[in-house]
Design an enzyme around this catalytic site. Structure first.
Site, PDB file in Angstrom:
ATOM      1  CB  SER A   1      -3.980  -4.045-118.584  1.00 48.58           C
ATOM      2  OG  SER A   1      -4.218  -3.399-119.809  1.00 48.58           O
TER       3      SER A   1
HETATM    4  N1  SAH Z   1      -4.527  -5.530-124.481  1.00 54.03           N
HETATM    5  C1  SAH Z   1      -3.087  -5.421-124.374  1.00 54.03           C
HETATM    6  C2  SAH Z   1      -2.671  -4.103-123.785  1.00 54.03           C
HETATM    7  C3  SAH Z   1      -2.257  -3.258-124.868  1.00 54.03           C
HETATM    8  S1  SAH Z   1      -1.604  -1.664-124.560  1.00 54.03           S
HETATM    9  C4  SAH Z   1      -2.491  -6.574-123.621  1.00 54.03           C
HETATM   10  O1  SAH Z   1      -3.237  -7.401-123.085  1.00 54.03           O
HETATM   11  O2  SAH Z   1      -1.257  -6.682-123.592  1.00 54.03           O
HETATM   12  C5  SAH Z   1      -2.478  -0.828-125.835  1.00 54.03           C
HETATM   13  C6  SAH Z   1      -2.153  -1.230-127.238  1.00 54.03           C
HETATM   14  O3  SAH Z   1      -3.021  -0.487-128.087  1.00 54.03           O
HETATM   15  C7  SAH Z   1      -0.731  -0.901-127.689  1.00 54.03           C
HETATM   16  O4  SAH Z   1      -0.110  -2.055-128.157  1.00 54.03           O
HETATM   17  C8  SAH Z   1      -0.938   0.131-128.788  1.00 54.03           C
HETATM   18  O5  SAH Z   1       0.002   0.047-129.834  1.00 54.03           O
HETATM   19  C9  SAH Z   1      -2.336  -0.213-129.282  1.00 54.03           C
HETATM   20  N2  SAH Z   1      -3.047   0.860-130.001  1.00 54.03           N
HETATM   21  C10 SAH Z   1      -3.112   2.175-129.726  1.00 54.03           C
HETATM   22  N3  SAH Z   1      -3.888   2.819-130.624  1.00 54.03           N
HETATM   23  C11 SAH Z   1      -4.327   1.867-131.498  1.00 54.03           C
HETATM   24  C12 SAH Z   1      -5.142   1.901-132.664  1.00 54.03           C
HETATM   25  N4  SAH Z   1      -5.695   3.023-133.129  1.00 54.03           N
HETATM   26  N5  SAH Z   1      -5.372   0.739-133.306  1.00 54.03           N
HETATM   27  C13 SAH Z   1      -4.823  -0.431-132.872  1.00 54.03           C
HETATM   28  N6  SAH Z   1      -4.039  -0.525-131.779  1.00 54.03           N
HETATM   29  C14 SAH Z   1      -3.787   0.614-131.101  1.00 54.03           C
END
Ligand code: SAH
Length: 213
Positions: A62
């Site tokens: 993000s």
């Molecule tokens: N917090 C992260 C941003 C992640 S982007 C950071 O600081 O880098 C969102 C993430 O959510 C992705 O890696 C995606 O694979 C994950 N995601 C999406 N749906 C999900 C689910 N149901 N359970 C676990 N992770 C999930």
């Protein structure tokens, strides 16, 4: 590469404080953490820019301001137990751990899970626990959580997460129908009653529920 300490100072001042973030613990954590180590080396020069960045598998880390805003909305205090859904690079989890919280983070994509786990080991950040799973189901064995943060956007607030939020707990979660546009919702549980407040528009990657919905 430009001096990361100075880049971080400038990022906090111009992107985060300038937009109204005041929680000192959030500002200190972001000032301290080497965000450039959470992206691929080829993108490290952009790590302190005012935008999200690709982390592989179609996912993103993000924008720094959004990490700060969500962390401030959570009102984190040391020792709190926090659940994060969507580990991605691990940066958001690291910010919360740097603030003194015990963080439980769930990621569904294997490759991202393993690289985040390695990153935490290399950084000796042992207060972050990781799980490879569908986060829409939460982490029942570790519930209840004082705080929950979801860093991917789905059509609704997954019911298991509301159930795993402690009384007087807070959750921040992007909720929206259309792809990559959501409203950031603050969910508060006050004496068992659930209150939701809209904190404005955001753009997250999809929350993929494999058996939740
Ligand atoms: N917090 C992260 C941003 C992640 S982007 C950071 O600081 O880098 C969102 C993430 O959510 C992705 O890696 C995606 O694979 C994950 N995601 C999406 N749906 C999900 C689910 N149901 N359970 C676990 N992770 C999930």
């Amino acid at each position: 590469m430009v001096d990361p300490v100075r880049s971080r100072e400038r990022m906090v001042r111009e992107q985060i404080e300038a937009r109204g973030i005041r929680d000192k613990a959030v500002l200190d954590a972001i000032r301290t953490l080497p965000r450039h180590l959470f992206v691929e080396e080829a993108l490290a020069y952009k790590a302190y820019s005012d935008c999200p960045l690709p982390i592989g598998e179609g996912q993103t880390i993000s924008q720094p301001y959004i990490v700060a805003l969500m962390s401030e909305l959570l009102e984190v205090k040391p020792e709190m137990k926090i659940l994060e859904i969507g580990t991605g690079s691990g940066y958001q989890a690291a910010v919360l751990a740097q603030m003194g919280a015990e963080v439980f983070t769930v990621e569904r994509i294997k490759k991202l899970f393993f690289s985040a786990r390695k990153r935490f080991m290399d950084m000796r950040m042992f207060s972050v626990k990781l799980k490879l799973d569908d986060g829409t189901m939460g982490w029942p064995e570790e519930a209840p959580f004082d705080r929950i943060i979801v860093t991917a956007g789905g059509p609704e607030v997954p019911e298991p997460l509301v159930g795993q939020l402690a009384d007087n707990g807070r959750m921040v979660i992007p909720v929206g129908g259309t792809k990559r546009t959501q409203e950031l919702i603050l969910v508060e549980k006050i004496n068992g009653e659930v209150k939701m407040t809209n904190k404005g528009g955001v753009a997250f990657v999809d929350l993929v529920g494999s058996h939740g919905w």
